[in-house]
Design an enzyme around this catalytic site. Structure first.
Site, PDB file in Angstrom:
ATOM      1  N   GLY A   8       0.851  -1.184   0.000  1.00 26.51           N
ATOM      2  CA  GLY A   8       0.000   0.000   0.000  1.00 26.51           C
ATOM      3  C   GLY A   8       0.884   1.229   0.000  1.00 26.51           C
ATOM      4  O   GLY A   8       2.050   1.180  -0.381  1.00 26.51           O
ATOM      5  N   LEU A   9       0.323   2.347   0.448  1.00 27.28           N
ATOM      6  CA  LEU A   9       1.103   3.585   0.422  1.00 27.28           C
ATOM      7  C   LEU A   9       2.408   3.436   1.178  1.00 27.28           C
ATOM      8  O   LEU A   9       3.472   3.811   0.699  1.00 27.28           O
ATOM      9  CB  LEU A   9       0.280   4.725   1.019  1.00 27.28           C
ATOM     10  CG  LEU A   9      -0.879   5.211   0.162  1.00 27.28           C
ATOM     11  CD1 LEU A   9      -1.589   6.357   0.857  1.00 27.28           C
ATOM     12  CD2 LEU A   9      -0.393   5.666  -1.196  1.00 27.28           C
ATOM     13  N   ALA A  10       2.342   2.877   2.386  1.00 26.23           N
ATOM     14  CA  ALA A  10       3.553   2.763   3.194  1.00 26.23           C
ATOM     15  C   ALA A  10       4.523   1.763   2.570  1.00 26.23           C
ATOM     16  O   ALA A  10       5.712   2.064   2.408  1.00 26.23           O
ATOM     17  CB  ALA A  10       3.194   2.353   4.619  1.00 26.23           C
ATOM     18  N   GLY A  11       4.028   0.604   2.205  1.00 26.09           N
ATOM     19  CA  GLY A  11       4.904  -0.449   1.699  1.00 26.09           C
ATOM     20  C   GLY A  11       5.528  -0.110   0.359  1.00 26.09           C
ATOM     21  O   GLY A  11       6.744  -0.266   0.168  1.00 26.09           O
ATOM     22  N   ARG A  68      -8.471   9.388  14.371  1.00 22.20           N
ATOM     23  CA  ARG A  68      -7.715   9.934  13.243  1.00 22.20           C
ATOM     24  C   ARG A  68      -8.527  10.998  12.524  1.00 22.20           C
ATOM     25  O   ARG A  68      -9.719  10.842  12.303  1.00 22.20           O
ATOM     26  CB  ARG A  68      -7.375   8.811  12.257  1.00 22.20           C
ATOM     27  CG  ARG A  68      -6.551   9.292  11.071  1.00 22.20           C
ATOM     28  CD  ARG A  68      -6.166   8.158  10.158  1.00 22.20           C
ATOM     29  NE  ARG A  68      -7.303   7.523   9.524  1.00 22.20           N
ATOM     30  CZ  ARG A  68      -8.009   8.063   8.533  1.00 22.20           C
ATOM     31  NH1 ARG A  68      -7.693   9.253   8.068  1.00 22.20           N
ATOM     32  NH2 ARG A  68      -9.030   7.409   8.005  1.00 22.20           N
ATOM     33  N   HIS A 124     -13.880   1.764  10.190  1.00 23.33           N
ATOM     34  CA  HIS A 124     -13.210   2.351   9.041  1.00 23.33           C
ATOM     35  C   HIS A 124     -11.691   2.262   9.135  1.00 23.33           C
ATOM     36  O   HIS A 124     -11.012   2.045   8.132  1.00 23.33           O
ATOM     37  CB  HIS A 124     -13.642   3.817   8.960  1.00 23.33           C
ATOM     38  CG  HIS A 124     -13.064   4.563   7.816  1.00 23.33           C
ATOM     39  ND1 HIS A 124     -13.148   4.107   6.528  1.00 23.33           N
ATOM     40  CD2 HIS A 124     -12.376   5.730   7.744  1.00 23.33           C
ATOM     41  CE1 HIS A 124     -12.546   4.978   5.719  1.00 23.33           C
ATOM     42  NE2 HIS A 124     -12.054   5.951   6.436  1.00 23.33           N
ATOM     43  N   ARG A 176     -15.916  12.822  13.660  1.00 24.03           N
ATOM     44  CA  ARG A 176     -16.417  11.495  13.310  1.00 24.03           C
ATOM     45  C   ARG A 176     -16.923  10.710  14.516  1.00 24.03           C
ATOM     46  O   ARG A 176     -18.003  10.123  14.478  1.00 24.03           O
ATOM     47  CB  ARG A 176     -15.311  10.686  12.636  1.00 24.03           C
ATOM     48  CG  ARG A 176     -14.982  11.179  11.254  1.00 24.03           C
ATOM     49  CD  ARG A 176     -13.832  10.397  10.659  1.00 24.03           C
ATOM     50  NE  ARG A 176     -13.586  10.877   9.293  1.00 24.03           N
ATOM     51  CZ  ARG A 176     -12.624  10.402   8.505  1.00 24.03           C
ATOM     52  NH1 ARG A 176     -11.821   9.452   8.917  1.00 24.03           N
ATOM     53  NH2 ARG A 176     -12.473  10.877   7.294  1.00 24.03           N
TER      54      ARG A 176
END
Lengths: 259, 225, 642
Positions: free
Chosen positions: C42-45, C439, C405, C334
């Protein structure tokens, strides 16, 4: 939910593994809520099959919101089913009528071998990307994001192309199993943006070369790809790829690409 | 990538198809305008035109070039069709896709019919004109002796079967052009919001007008025979 | 055992600069002598794998999907925050830091969050250079919008598909390095275990999802970029195969798991409509800018349909968010929005056939601004809603309900993103570090890319430099064979239970327990009950699981079962953590700790710490290590949205 339900019949392609023979099997699913997604209907069928002791029907899927590009399925002669601009996971059973027979097949193309049932191997797409679907820029040391202004219309058109989810519907629908729409989406995106300019020749040539090496066919401008593309990517991007390719092939100064 | 290599890629081959296709479209325009002399009702006009076409040295050069384009168009079509068939794979779909231009899916079939037509057409007139086959009388116009191709044509177009075959062939040509004209521009990358609709319109107009004119010749001559 | 967070000394704004200077460097020529394993793309990996390869390390990257581009980062819609202050509206690194730490209800580390805000600007530069087509204004410069209740416009976006575009950017960087041979990509391979030698991570065990082959891979360091564990609830907005197994296996090999109970429940999702439901679809938070949230005042109108709702007179409607929070109204954060939706449904005033939904009504907005304006703003979302529910939100109100989520909790990491197991790192949603107990919108993408592009490439050197040069990891070490054998044994065990319940049957039961007792509001008795129920369910799993087929084939039932086995243990740890933290903070609402008005009440004296849990062995309670949170730059305040 006590909503409307329908009964359906399914003819689904079953194949135990790559290079193994496959055939259609018939199934019936009753009391299908019309609010179910197509994949949820298959989930229900699979749970029933599993409880009966038969191997569930394997199909690729993941995000189930139309963006990961994992789900496929050639439903009644159309990739991602009869509706426009959506993926199979966004297809709902209300699209079908009571008693209807639905034929479900895997994507078929030499470059997409079937792994099992409806699951195909699409790593050929990754290899096309690896050939040149990027800007050669390392992390760090890049200019400020607002250094280069890009006209909104150009950025928007690049985004139209960049929306490709790499699902392979274009290949599945094409009578030639051509991956030109997929290849062109990336070439076009990066040709439109100034950041991709430096490598545009090399990119167009290398990606097309890989496209051919993977065994995809040629584009006959039939337009089936854009008709079934869940992200409605236009074949004008294929024209741009052709332009990029021609320019790269026949203009001078090709020193940036040797093979 | 060398340009030779580029030409053997899928896009390169398609470019060859489209370039040869566009030149053949131009050829058709020339051919049909010349043939209009058949409808002028006088044998002389056509015979003069045929004489010019078969004797003018410049025309001979151009004609040979066009033969090459025909050949290229056919050869590349065969190569691409084989390549595309291989790409599609061994297992056919049970239910087939109905999207996209329907005509485009039959370009190979349409093209093959046109190729057969071409052979027959050449045998019927070109071979006779060049005295490779059959017999042709001569006629003298303005003191120049030339072959009377008009009579050959007039005789054949008195046969309803031949007229029907020609008309059907022109239908096939129309369909081939219906997709081919605009498609050639798309392949060359000439797709643009402003001009594509114009090209598409011209392509459709062309693919109707030219075959209609071609088809009208045998019909009119048959009715007049 | 105490946990060393390795936060550098000095003023907050100088910590990262100073740290970058202080971390050990690895000579460029020596980097090629080290292999790094990256799990997840994903974004991090993807960003970490690409950047480490660019630096010269040899990288093996793994994902269980058929392509690295499918990772679930792709589904993020809204945008990515960055303190660029392009809009000249008073944004700054400190403001982004402050908003994030306050939004996280003061349960994250100051130093980590500040670093995140610092590198946020570089992320945008990097993405633009890669060819990410962010939205632009007519002058050709980048456009921003405000998001998630922020008072400045700092969110960069690419239509409603920002996650997709950022991931494809990172994916392109990754493929570029695959092409150079510096990254070896392993697709359709799922990690089953971490291999440790002398307490340090030296490799992983994977299962090839197509052939079933179980094999191990050696590396000098292992990076887990495997996302969150929201699917413990069965239904969530996560992708179907998103799972917590990598993190859980690391935990069982000694890595601490921090704040597992911190779960974000997103208020605007399409409600559950049947037992067959496989996942929940998120509707962008931005809808609350114009939509009004309501339920009927009286229980007698509960469970009305959207069509009936149109006819319900204003006097019969309760716009409960506007009523309870006059100043923020429908735009409360949220967690607050989610909790209130649950409250009104618990009172029996929920709508729709299930009674588990509230209305989000655009009638007033359409009357005020015209349908055209609303269509321009939300057209694609309205279409998506109609596609799924067959209701037309231009004519009838939408129905929404909260759904799981994101998980703020994750593997405990120090400032270097290293877990307490040397050589084992956790990046992105898989770690716990930056979001505290809640978050903020548009900050998950920011964290994933910050960790991968700009943090780990520096901090990993601090560990690699301590390893002996030129010494490959010894694959003949028995640790590898043992780990492979254990993984194979696990598979065999599951295949041989031969019971009657499918993995989904049991997963749904787990989901119900978690949602009921460890969801939007939690209490002591419920959590105790839930723990017992999970233990019982685990027994049921071990006795009655049904998996068909063999290991040596594509077997999605087996994949599910393996992931579920870990969820069944992770779920219990979440309950234990929620039980331990008897305060309310962010997304964690303990009924015992609330203000008179029913709002979340933090207990800073007692709970201003990170709860890091350690595995103590099968059947034993986990150990708790506390890392105290020190706040030197912000004043802890009670959040109020009244």
């Amino acid at each position: 939910m006590a909503g409307k339900t329908i009964n359906i019949k399914l003819k689904i392609w079953r194949q135990a593994g790559e290079n193994k023979p496959g055939k259609f099997e018939s199934y019936e699913v009753n009391d299908v809520s019309v609010d179910m997604s197509f994949l949820e209907m298959l989930d229900v069928l699979n749970e029933n099959e599993l409880k009966k002791g038969s191997d569930p029907i394997h199909f690729d899927h993941d995000c189930r919101e139309g963006i990961c590009g994992m789900c496929s399925l050639y439903i009644n002669g159309k990739p991602h089913g009869p509706k426009h601009g959506i993926t199979t996971c966004q297809l709902h059973m209300r699209t079908f009528s009571d008693g209807e027979t639905i034929v479900v097949e895997p994507w078929r193309a030499s470059a997409f071998p079937v792994l099992k049932d409806l699951v195909v191997d699409r790593t050929s797409f990754d290899r096309i990307m690896q050939a040149g679907g990027y800007v050669t820029v390392s992390t760090g040391g890049v200019p400020d994001a607002n250094e280069i202004a890009i006209p909104k219309t150009v950025a928007d058109e690049a985004m139209d192309a960049a929306q490709c989810i790499g699902c392979g519907a274009c290949v599945a629908a094409c009578k030639n199993a051509s991956a030109m729409l997929f290849t062109s989406a990336k070439v076009s995106q990066l040709a439109l943006l100034p950041q991709g300019g430096a490598e545009r020749k090399r990119r167009a040539l290398a990606m097309v070369e890989q496209h051919d090496a993977e065994g995809f066919g040629a584009c006959t401008n039939t337009g089936a790809c854009e008709a079934v593309c869940p992200k409605e990517i236009s074949i004008t991007h294929i024209a741009r790829l052709n332009r990029e390719f021609t320019r790269a092939s026949f203009s001078g100064n090709e020193t940036d690409y040797q093979n | 990538m060398s340009w030779q290599k580029s030409l053997s890629s899928t896009i390169g081959r398609k470019i060859m198809m489209s370039l040869s296709g566009i030149l053949l479209i131009l050829f058709l325009a020339g051919h049909v305008s010349g043939n209009m002399t058949l409808l002028m009702g006088k044998a002389d006009a056509f015979n003069m035109y045929a004489h010019f076409m078969s004797t003018n040295p410049l025309v001979q050069v151009v004609a040979n070039v066009f033969k090459l384009f025909f050949l290229a168009h056919i050869v590349y079509a065969i190569i691409l069709t084989a390549q595309n068939k291989k790409a599609r794979g061994g297992q056919a779909y049970k239910v087939t896709n109905k999207d996209g231009s329907q005509v485009s899916k039959y370009m190979g079939v349409l093209g093959s019919v046109i190729a057969v037509f071409l052979v027959v057409h050449l045998a019927q007139y070109w071979a006779v004109m060049h005295e490779l086959r059959g017999e042709i009388s001569t006629t003298t116009i303005d003191g120049v002796e030339m072959k009377d191709l008009y009579s050959v044509v007039a005789v054949s177009y008195a046969n309803p079967m031949i007229v029907a075959a020609y008309v059907i062939s022109m239908f096939v040509l129309a369909f081939h052009l219906w997709h081919g004209f605009a498609s050639a521009f798309q392949t060359l990358g000439l797709n643009n919001k402003r001009y594509t609709p114009i090209i598409a319109f011209l392509g459709k107009a062309y693919s109707i007008i030219v075959p209609v004119l071609f088809g009208a010749i045998p019909v009119v001559m048959f009715l007049n025979s | 055992m105490s946990l060393e967070s390795k936060i550098p000394a000095g003023p907050l704004a100088e910590k990262w600069e100073k740290h970058k200077f202080n971390v050990k460097l690895v000579n460029p020529a020596n980097k090629r002598k080290f292999n790094i394993i990256v799990v997840g793309t994903g974004l991090a990996g993807a960003s970490a794998a690409a950047t480490l390869a660019e630096l010269g390390y040899n990288v093996d990257a793994f994902c269980f999907q058929d392509s690295p581009r499918r990772a679930h980062s792709i589904a993020a819609q809204g945008g990515i925050n960055a303190a660029k202050n392009y809009q000249n509206d008073g944004d700054s690194v400190f403001r982004l830091f402050y908003d994030t730490i306050k939004g996280g209800d003061y349960r994250s580390r100051e130093a980590n969050v500040h670093r995140l805000a610092e590198v946020s600007t570089e992320i945008i530069d990097q993405c633009v250079a890669q060819g990410v087509p962010f939205a632009r204004d007519y002058g050709g410069l980048l456009d921003n919008r405000s998001f998630g209740g922020a008072q400045v416009s700092r969110t960069f976006y690419a239509r409603g598909q920002t996650g997709q575009q950022l991931l494809l950017g990172a994916y392109s960087a990754l493929t570029k390095m695959v092409n150079t041979g510096k990254v070896k990509m392993h697709t359709r391979k799922e990690m089953l275990d971490v291999v440790t030698i002398d307490g340090a991570a030296k490799g992983i065990v994977t299962r090839d999802l197509v052939t079933g082959k179980v094999e191990s891979h050696a590396g000098h360091a292992v990076l887990l970029c495997t996302g969150g564990y929201g699917n413990v609830f069965f239904l969530s907005t996560n992708a179907m195969a998103s799972n917590g197994s990598a993190a859980w296996r690391a935990y069982k090999k000694g890595a601490k798991f921090a704040n597992p109970c911190f779960t974000q429940i997103h208020p605007t999702c399409i409600p559950v409509h049947g037992d067959y439901q496989s996942k929940l679809t998120l509707m962008s938070e931005s809808l609350r800018n114009d939509g009004r949230v309501w339920v009927p005042k009286d229980k007698k109108h509960a469970k009305i349909t959207a069509a009936e709702a149109v006819k319900l007179p204003e006097s019969e409607r309760d716009y409960y968010l506007e009523r309870r929070y006059p100043s923020f109204g429908n735009l409360v954060p949220r967690d607050v929005a989610s909790r209130n939706a649950k409250m009104v449904c618990d009172e029996g005033r929920g709508v729709g056939v299930t009674g588990l939904a509230v209305f989000l009504d655009f009638a007033d907005a359409i009357k005020r601004d015209g349908q055209k304006t609303i269509e321009a703003k939300y057209g694609n979302l309205f279409d998506m809603y109609k596609q799924i529910t067959a209701d037309n939100p231009y004519e009838v109100p939408m129905m929404i309900y909260p759904a799981v989520h994101y998980t703020m909790g994750g593997l405990w990491v120090d400032y270097n993103l290293s877990t307490n197991v040397p050589g084992l790192y956790a990046l992105g949603e898989a770690n716990f570090s930056d979001h505290g107990a809640n978050r903020l919108g548009a900050s998950a993408l920011m964290q994933g890319l910050a960790d991968g592009y700009f943090v780990i490439p520096y901090t990993i050197g601090d560990y690699i430099a301590t390893l002996p040069l030129g010494q490959a990891v010894d694959k003949s070490n028995p640790a590898f064979a043992e780990a492979e054998k254990a993984a194979q044994a696990r598979i065999d065990k599951l295949l041989n239970i031969k019971g009657n319940q499918t993995p989904d049957d049991i997963h749904k039961k787990l989901g119900h327990i978690m949602w009921e007792y460890c969801g939007m509001s939690r209490n002591k008795e419920g959590l105790e009950k839930a723990r017992g129920m999970i233990q019982e369910l685990r027994k049921e799993f071990n006795k009655d699981l049904k998996v068909i087929g063999a290991n040596e084939e594509l077997n999605m039932t087996l994949e599910k079962a393996l992931r579920l086995e870990d969820f069944l243990e992770l779920g219990e740890l979440m309950v234990i953590d929620a039980h331990n933290r008897s305060e309310s903070c962010g997304g964690h609402f303990r009924e015992e700790s609330q203000t008179e008005e029913g709002e979340a009440l933090r207990q800073d004296e007692e709970f201003s710490y990170v709860a890091a849990w350690g595995y103590e062995g099968e059947g034993k309670d986990p150990s708790l290590t506390k890392e105290d949170l020190v706040f030197e730059n912000v004043k802890l305040t009670q959040r109020s949205y009244k």
